[in-house]
Design a protein around this motif. Structure first.
Motif, PDB file in Angstrom:
ATOM      1  N   GLU A 118      -3.868   0.072  -1.487  1.00 32.42           N
ATOM      2  CA  GLU A 118      -3.457   1.023  -2.514  1.00 32.42           C
ATOM      3  C   GLU A 118      -4.559   1.190  -3.554  1.00 32.42           C
ATOM      4  O   GLU A 118      -4.878   2.311  -3.957  1.00 32.42           O
ATOM      5  CB  GLU A 118      -2.170   0.513  -3.174  1.00 32.42           C
ATOM      6  N   VAL A 128      -0.381  10.868  -2.019  1.00 30.47           N
ATOM      7  CA  VAL A 128       0.773  10.371  -2.755  1.00 30.47           C
ATOM      8  C   VAL A 128       1.638   9.495  -1.862  1.00 30.47           C
ATOM      9  O   VAL A 128       2.082   8.427  -2.241  1.00 30.47           O
ATOM     10  CB  VAL A 128       1.606  11.570  -3.290  1.00 30.47           C
ATOM     11  N   ARG A 155       0.452   5.947  -1.272  1.00 31.77           N
ATOM     12  CA  ARG A 155       0.498   4.960  -2.347  1.00 31.77           C
ATOM     13  C   ARG A 155       1.927   4.530  -2.569  1.00 31.77           C
ATOM     14  O   ARG A 155       2.810   5.351  -2.698  1.00 31.77           O
ATOM     15  CB  ARG A 155      -0.060   5.563  -3.637  1.00 31.77           C
ATOM     16  N   ARG A 156       2.122   3.286  -2.611  1.00 33.06           N
ATOM     17  CA  ARG A 156       3.473   2.798  -2.854  1.00 33.06           C
ATOM     18  C   ARG A 156       3.488   1.997  -4.125  1.00 33.06           C
ATOM     19  O   ARG A 156       2.508   1.368  -4.497  1.00 33.06           O
ATOM     20  CB  ARG A 156       3.899   1.923  -1.671  1.00 33.06           C
TER      21      ARG A 156
END
Lengths: 829, 64
Positions: B43, B59, B62-63
């Motif tokens: 990330e 988007v 990405r966590r």
């Protein structure tokens, strides 16, 4: 109005919708809804920058960059009202659209692009100046007639070149990179526009001061630390300004995670401050003169602790930070391994500090320090290649892009040269290799592989990537950028290969013995004359490199010319405050520390300070490192002044004062140099290059008349010499009052002058000068008034290396031995 | 302090420094190479790509 988007991976086309809420690889037609609605179509997560769409027409006939979109016109209005960069729109503004629950947590931030433009432009301009001076001094070595007046002689000009390319060219490039990438990685505008501008103008002022003082001979006589104490103070103030601005921006950031590029910037800022302060500690002896508080062995150690770590933390870490940001940007994909970047960072900053002593192998530096420097330098190869591997493997699967994009060409070759230099460096740090390479042009080859290959190519790659974005106009010519790359690469290859050849040739010639057991080349001049053809090749390579840089600068200039009347502001929507501590779910300790920049900075500082302390403390506290020699006494006042002239003219750039304990050196020069002989040398002048012979055992070797003729016109005593003439030494007078003051400063530094010398230094100097002047006449020379500078320099030369032959109990006489005929030289130099 | 340092040979100091470095290096490497760290690292590596643009592809990668 149609809003179209193009592939964001296209690195050179700025005429795209810069802030798109669309996937990277596709485009969408404009809807009638305002951009905020478009943006909100995708789910937002904490820590993600949400972009306001600033619509830019793809029709280049419309330069205004303004769309009909109401929310876009807000940005345009801000931009139009801004009237250029001096009236930048307000830093932070609440979203104007009807706030949703999500919007209430966000605010708008406008990045300061103007400061980046300033630094980038300054870098290119100073790069041209620095490279031009480099070419000039390269030509001087092949064609000595180019030593024009005292101000532009090689000894004064070389420091101007090194300072210009390191601090002016690379320095401004670093700041451009830091200001551009930090704002975006932190999602915050720089903390203070005022500090940004103080930093910029302060740095350029420092450069101008350097450009004025160095040709005037105002120098501390230490490599890459030549600038005298008033400028050193300015550097400290400007650096602190930069540090405050940077760390304050860290504090107000909107992105919790501190990306790896920023770690490298933090390491740079902290370490350069420590290095600069400690190496430049000096006592002033006037507005433009100071003496290092360290002397001899300790000064050498401090100098190369500084010198090598200037390479590490000014020419390596910030460019690694640049690589970690701009390479992913240019490729549109993340770095190969973030985890690799974590442990290569910590290894690099710890190991690099130790490497300094590899500049001092086989000198009077204690053997343990030399060995430490060697071992850690060899270990340093690994974290350095960690960086290289990380950079190059980022390209896996995307190598075809390199052929299409000049930016990537520069980055790939730049990183490759980084790998080459960081393999060559550890190899040259091995003592047996260093025995050959030290004092030769091999060092020059090594430096320029790193400087032209790594530092400059990464800078050029960055400039080409940045220019369309900063100037909001397409790059004028991709073809020219490619041409720049190819010509520079060929030029660089010519440079490096010719200097490898020169270095190894000279090194081998110095140590060659014939079948009778005598030196094969007893005349030093033969070993440097042999290199002239290689100097011409190097000058050709340098000319190509400079020519390519001029082409690049012109390309950037034409890009700038196509800029819009008013730059559109770069505005993003960011979270209003930093993510709360509990936001990340996993307990990842490194992330936790990275979320605390102060702690991170302290850990970085600890790493470099602990590493420094392990080498520095023993050097200073263990008296055995520098055994005292009873017969070694301070320089007389006249000799001290002669030494000041030696430093002023930059003689250390061509001459060393360190005879190494090798058979060939002791045969050529005399007894090898002992640490105790240098205890009163503030600063040390061991040198790092022998374009001329070593001078440490010069004392008594030549007559005063020979020395006089040599300074006036070197070729009169040494046909074929490339040494510049110094006729001004014969016409300029010594200021006796200054001599007294400088003796007093030396006494402050602990040099044990007796009361008579402290009170009558000027008179003593005059007396000694009259004796030398009389001796010149006796030797059949001209009548030279005693107050001429050449007399002082002769006094210093005749003193060099003679103390160990003197009886310890004997009073040191003020006069020097005046010989009527040259003393038979042991090695014939 | 001077006495302490004088009684240490340079090789002792080298050994201490090397041991310190190896400990720190092993610690950093082992933490970084844990499975959990990989996710956060992946990330973090995306950060430069989404600093002034937001793409849906990025988007979703990405966590939180």
């Amino acid at each position: 109005m149609r809003r179209s988007c193009v592939n964001l991976a296209d690195t050179t086309n700025p005429l795209r919708c810069r802030f798109v809420a669309v996937p990277v690889t596709t485009c969408r037609e404009e809807t009638s809804a305002p951009s905020t609605t478009t943006v909100d179509a995708a789910p937002r997560r904490l820590g993600t920058a949400v972009a306001e769409c600033v619509s830019v027409p793809i029709d280049s006939s419309d330069p205004s960059g303004v769309s009909d979109n109401p929310s876009d016109s807000e940005s345009a209005d801000r931009g139009a009202a801004g009237e250029g960069d001096s009236n930048a729109p307000p830093k932070v503004e609440a979203a104007k659209a009807a706030p949703s629950a999500k919007d209430q947590a966000r605010e708008l931030v406008t990045y300061d692009e103007d400061i980046v433009r300033k630094f980038a432009t300054a870098s290119v301009v100073w790069g041209l100046v620095g490279m031009l001076v480099g070419l000039w001094i390269a030509l001087q070595l092949a064609f000595p007639a180019l030593n024009i007046t005292r101000y532009f002689a090689f000894g004064r000009l070389r420091p101007l070149h090194t300072n210009a390319v390191i601090f002016a060219f690379a320095g401004n490039a670093i700041f451009a990179a830091v200001y551009y990438s930090s704002q975006r990685l932190l999602k915050a505008r720089m903390f203070s526009d005022v500090l940004s501008r103080i930093h910029f103008w302060g740095w350029q002022t420092i450069i101008v001061c350097a450009a004025l003082t160095l040709p005037l001979g105002i120098t501390q006589g230490k490599e890459y630390a030549e600038l005298e104490w008033p400028i050193d103070l300015m550097i400290a103030v400007v650096w602190v300004t930069f540090a405050v601005n940077f760390f304050a921006t860290l504090r107000v950031r909107r992105e919790k995670h501190i990306y790896v590029a920023l770690w490298f910037y933090i390491a740079t800022i902290v370490t350069i401050a420590v290095l600069h302060i400690f190496n430049n500690l000096a006592i002033p002896a006037g507005l433009f003169k100071s003496y290092s508080i360290y002397s001899g062995v300790q000064d050498a150690f401090m100098q190369w602790w500084y010198g090598h770590n200037a390479v590490a933390f000014f020419l390596t870490t910030p460019f690694l930070g640049l690589m970690y940001y701009f390479l992913p940007k240019a490729l549109g994909r993340p770095i190969f391994s973030y985890r690799l970047s974590v442990f290569h960072f910590w290894s690099l900053i710890f190991l690099y500090i130790w490497a300094g002593p590899h500049h001092l192998h086989y000198t009077s530096l204690p053997g343990w320090a030399s060995s430490l420097g060697m071992i850690f330098s060899v270990m340093l190869w690994m974290p350095s290649w960690g960086g290289m591997v990380n950079g190059l493997l980022t390209l896996r699967g995307a190598w075809h892009k390199v052929a299409e994009e000049p930016v990537l060409k520069f980055f790939v070759v730049g990183i490759t040269f980084y790998g080459m230099s960081t393999f060559e460096g550890p190899m040259m740090s091995i003592k047996s290799v260093n025995a050959l390479s030290h004092y030769t042009d091999w060092n020059i080859a090594h430096v320029h592989g790193g400087a032209l290959g790594w530092v400059a190519f990464m800078s050029f790659g960055m400039m080409y990537w940045l220019a369309p974005r900063l100037f909001q106009a397409p790059l004028h010519s991709k073809k020219w950028a490619s041409t720049h790359f190819w010509i520079a690469t060929v030029g660089m290859a010519l440079y490096v290969v010719s200097m490898w050849a020169a270095g190894i040739t000279q090194g081998l010639m110095w140590r060659a013995f014939d079948e009778t057991g005598r030196l094969q080349y007893p005349d030093f001049l033969e070993t440097s004359s042999r290199l002239i053809p290689m100097y011409w090749v190097r000058a050709l390579g340098g000319t190509m490199y400079l020519g390519a840089t001029i082409l690049g600068a012109y390309n950037l200039f034409r890009t700038w010319q196509a800029r819009p009347k008013t730059y559109a502001p770069v505005t993003v929507s960011v979270p209003k405050m930093l993510v709360g501590k509990g936001a990340s779910t996993a307990a990842f300790w490194h992330r936790k520390y990275e979320g605390m920049p102060l702690v991170f900075t302290i850990l970085v500082a600890l790493a470099i300070i602990v590493a420094s302390a392990f080498e520095i403390i023993p050097t200073f506290l263990i008296g055995d490192n520098i055994p005292r020699i009873a017969s070694v006494k301070p320089y007389t006042p006249l000799e001290l002044h002669g030494r000041d002239i030696y430093v002023r003219e930059g003689c250390y750039n061509c001459h060393s004062q360190m005879v190494r304990p090798f058979v060939d050196e002791t045969v050529r020069y005399g007894e090898y140099s002992k640490p105790g002989e240098f205890i009163y040398d503030h600063p040390f002048q061991w040198g790092s290059r022998r374009i001329g012979p070593d001078l440490h055992r010069q004392g008594g070797l030549r007559s005063n008349l020979w020395l006089y003729r040599h300074f006036e016109l070197p070729t009169s005593t040494s046909p074929g010499s490339v040494m510049p003439p110094y006729p001004h030494l014969v016409t300029e007078s010594v200021d006796w009052a200054t001599i007294q003051k400088r003796v007093g400063t030396m006494a402050m530094l602990g040099v044990p002058y007796d009361a008579n010398t402290l009170n009558n230094g000027g008179a003593m100097a005059r007396k000694q000068a009259e004796e030398i002047s009389a001796a010149l006449v006796t030797e059949g020379g001209p009548t030279v008034p005693a107050d001429r500078e050449v007399i002082a320099l002769i006094a210093y030369m005749q003193r060099l290396g003679t103390d160990i032959k003197a009886k310890p109990a004997a009073e040191k006489q003020a006069s020097v031995p005046a010989t009527s005929a040259p003393v038979a030289a042991t090695g014939g130099n | 302090m001077s006495e302490l340092v004088s009684n240490m040979t340079p090789s002792t100091m080298t050994e201490i420094a090397l041991i310190l470095f190896v400990i720190v290096f092993v610690a950093v490497t082992s933490r970084v190479m844990r499975r959990k760290a990989r996710v956060q690292c992946d990330e973090a590596a995306q950060l430069p790509l989404f600093d002034d643009t937001a793409g849906e592809a990025g988007v979703s990668a990405r966590r939180s």
